[in-house]
Scaffold this active site. Structure first.
Site, mmCIF file in Angstrom:
data_model
loop_
_atom_site.group_PDB
_atom_site.id
_atom_site.type_symbol
_atom_site.label_atom_id
_atom_site.label_comp_id
_atom_site.label_asym_id
_atom_site.label_seq_id
_atom_site.Cartn_x
_atom_site.Cartn_y
_atom_site.Cartn_z
ATOM 1 C CD GLN A 1 70.398 30.951 2.739
ATOM 2 O OE1 GLN A 1 70.480 29.748 2.942
ATOM 3 N NE2 GLN A 1 71.379 31.658 2.204
ATOM 4 C CB CYS B 1 71.609 25.621 -2.513
ATOM 5 S SG CYS B 1 71.578 23.875 -2.084
ATOM 6 N N GLY C 1 84.008 32.911 2.028
ATOM 7 C CA GLY C 1 84.769 31.850 1.366
ATOM 8 C C GLY C 1 86.173 31.726 1.896
ATOM 9 N N GLY D 1 81.731 30.299 7.623
ATOM 10 C CA GLY D 1 80.963 29.064 7.644
ATOM 11 C C GLY D 1 81.704 27.948 8.335
HETATM 12 C C1 LIG Z 1 77.366 21.765 5.875
HETATM 13 C C2 LIG Z 1 77.135 23.026 5.101
HETATM 14 C C3 LIG Z 1 75.857 23.475 4.899
HETATM 15 C C4 LIG Z 1 75.623 24.674 4.188
HETATM 16 N N1 LIG Z 1 74.335 25.135 4.061
HETATM 17 C C5 LIG Z 1 74.116 26.335 3.483
HETATM 18 C C6 LIG Z 1 72.817 26.915 3.465
HETATM 19 O O1 LIG Z 1 71.841 26.353 3.981
HETATM 20 N N2 LIG Z 1 72.670 28.120 2.840
HETATM 21 C C7 LIG Z 1 73.729 28.790 2.269
HETATM 22 O O2 LIG Z 1 73.543 29.889 1.734
HETATM 23 N N3 LIG Z 1 74.959 28.261 2.304
HETATM 24 C C8 LIG Z 1 75.186 27.076 2.905
HETATM 25 N N4 LIG Z 1 76.456 26.588 2.996
HETATM 26 C C9 LIG Z 1 77.569 27.381 2.458
HETATM 27 C C10 LIG Z 1 78.144 28.321 3.508
HETATM 28 O O3 LIG Z 1 77.179 29.246 3.949
HETATM 29 C C11 LIG Z 1 79.353 29.077 2.945
HETATM 30 O O4 LIG Z 1 78.936 29.861 1.869
HETATM 31 C C12 LIG Z 1 80.470 28.155 2.469
HETATM 32 O O5 LIG Z 1 80.700 27.128 3.391
HETATM 33 C C13 LIG Z 1 81.756 28.959 2.222
HETATM 34 O O6 LIG Z 1 82.147 29.619 3.399
HETATM 35 P P1 LIG Z 1 83.344 29.033 4.345
HETATM 36 O O7 LIG Z 1 84.539 28.878 3.499
HETATM 37 O O8 LIG Z 1 83.496 30.050 5.437
HETATM 38 O O9 LIG Z 1 82.861 27.710 4.853
HETATM 39 C C14 LIG Z 1 76.705 25.396 3.664
HETATM 40 C C15 LIG Z 1 77.999 24.934 3.864
HETATM 41 C C16 LIG Z 1 78.239 23.762 4.571
HETATM 42 C C17 LIG Z 1 79.645 23.323 4.810
#
Ligand SMILES: Cc1cc2nc3c(=O)[nH]c(=O)nc-3n(C[C@H](O)[C@H](O)[C@H](O)COP(=O)(O)O)c2cc1C
Length: 430
Positions: free
Chosen positions: A144, A174, A275, A298
């Site tokens: 990415q 982001c 999400g 995530g």
């Molecule tokens: C610690 C952390 C770092 C993240 N870094 C990125 C990233 O580098 N690029 C990105 O697209 N999303 C990033 N995200 C967002 C996740 O990819 C994801 O979209 C978000 O956590 C929602 O998904 P979830 O509910 O399964 O956690 C990050 C999330 C967390 C918690």
């Protein structure tokens, strides 16, 4: 310290209840252009988390055999997990032995942490190597990128392709100020024409599948995800992934899955839903509610690295096994060993290409990984003081010995002891 900005705890404390909907299954596969992702599950890009060690760890923690699944007999770990007699950690042994023959990983696609396109284009070869290192067992894997300059992003995408990645992904989610301040990440959601330029430049630059991950929009009054998905399709991108929150929302409230459904209805390229998936039930529910072609996970992965395997088992049988305390202990040790191996393997490389901060990573992981383990807060307090990896390991060993002596091995899924898994400071990006 008073908490401001977005915290994650709120959402995890009030999870939506999900039951396995009839006929809702996480799809067995999804095709992103030339790359077949099977099953249709994706490890979300997470800055500071999804480095090569973590990615391989997840891929392997997700292994299962089709036979095991069809017999409803999937162990969260192999038979030896229950024995918990672990060899002393030493450097130089491969942490991952040859994998079970015919085994398949429940995690279909791995994603790197986000990487600055500007940085990549300027970086020395050695540093690039650190950001773009991956091993053969990580395929298929997507890299990415974030940035706002079409030419620089195109150049960085070329580097990604030359390095051997299977897909390249553009970050439009982001919320971090320093990224948005340069018009990158979710900042671009306010400038669709610029996104169009970037789509065209990157599409022209590479032949590997090109995907984009975005949020719904800047805020509730500027929702652009449907339009954006249509643009992506029109410009020849191979899939879109939606984290169903706005930039202003940060991580608060619940993901609004109805927007994933709206995007799915608007385009024919695959839609990856993201999400608030914390369980196999939630993964199935997202597919049922939105019709998405794949699910992306995530925050649940570091606290429950078995989630991909559990989804595979749940998809096949309608139920899944939960890890015991012994499983957790064993898996922490495997991960620590992998960190040590990687540090050893990179120790002779230039400084900026080395895998550093092993003790820091151990601490971080032990923190995530004892989320939900009774008494975990005590361990976290102890390892907070630790300065070197050996001390972290000693604390983990002593904690789990006590747990196991208390006969927690075969106990039920432990209760959550309320740790904030990703404190505000950790949420640098999305
Ligand atoms: C610690 C952390 C770092 C993240 N870094 C990125 C990233 O580098 N690029 C990105 O697209 N999303 C990033 N995200 C967002 C996740 O990819 C994801 O979209 C978000 O956590 C929602 O998904 P979830 O509910 O399964 O956690 C990050 C999330 C967390 C918690």
């Amino acid at each position: 310290m008073a908490s401001k900005g977005f915290t994650v705890k709120k959402d995890w404390d009030n999870p939506r209840e999900h039951a396995m909907p009839e006929q809702a299954r996480v799809p067995a596969e999804v095709r992103l252009g030339t790359v077949l992702v099977t099953p249709a599950t994706v490890l979300a890009p997470m800055a500071g988390v999804t480095d090569t060690v973590f990615r391989r760890f997840i891929r392997h923690a997700s292994l299962f055999t089709a036979a095991a699944v069809s017999e409803t007999h999937l162990r969260c770990n192999d038979e030896e997990a229950a024995r918990v007699e672990l060899p002393a950690l030493s450097i130089g042994q491969p942490a991952i032995e040859a994998t079970v023959s015919n085994a398949q990983s429940g995690c279909g696609l791995l994603m790197t942490e986000f990487t600055s396109a500007d940085g990549l284009a300027r970086m020395r070869e050695s540093k690039r190597r650190r950001y773009l290192t991956f091993y053969d067992d990580e395929h298929p894997i997507g890299a990415q990128l974030f940035g706002s300059n079409p030419e620089t992003l195109a150049e960085a995408a070329r580097i990604v392709e030359e390095t051997g990645f299977d897909t390249v992904d553009l970050n439009l989610g982001c919320p971090a100020k320093r990224v948005v301040g340069c018009n990158g990440g979710s900042g671009l959601l306010r400038d669709l024409p610029k996104i169009g330029e970037i789509f065209r430049a990157v599409r022209k630059a590479v032949t590997i599948p090109f995907t984009v991950k975005f949020r719904m929009g800047w805020n509730e009054t500027q929702i652009v995800c449907v339009e954006l998905a249509r643009m992506a399709e029109a410009e020849g991108l191979n899939a879109v992934a939606l984290h169903a929150r706005t930039r202003e929302q940060g991580y608060s409230g619940q993901a609004q899955w109805q927007w994933i459904a709206a995007v799915k209805q608007a385009v024919r390229i695959p839609v990856i839903g993201n999400g608030d998936i914390q369980s196999p039930e939630a993964a199935a529910a997202m597919v049922a509610e939105t019709g998405c072609d794949a699910v992306m996970i995530g925050r649940a992965a570091p606290t429950n690295p078995w989630i991909f395997r559990q989804i595979a088992q749940y998809t096949a049988t309608g139920s899944y096994e939960r890890p015991t305390v012994a499983d957790r202990y064993r898996v922490i040790r495997v991960y620590f060993q992998m960190l040590l191996d990687e540090a050893e393997a990179t120790k002779d490389l230039p400084r900026d290409a080395r895998m550093g901060e092993t003790a820091g990573k151990m601490k971080q992981f032990a923190t995530w990984f004892t989320h939900g383990v009774p008494g975990g807060a005590k361990l976290r307090a102890a390892i907070y003081q630790a300065r070197i990896g050996a001390d972290v390991l000693a604390e983990v060993d002593s904690f789990f010995s006590a747990q196991l002596a208390n006969d927690a091995v075969s106990g039920p899924e432990p209760a959550d002891d309320g740790v904030q898994v990703f404190p505000e400071g950790a949420l640098v990006c999305d």
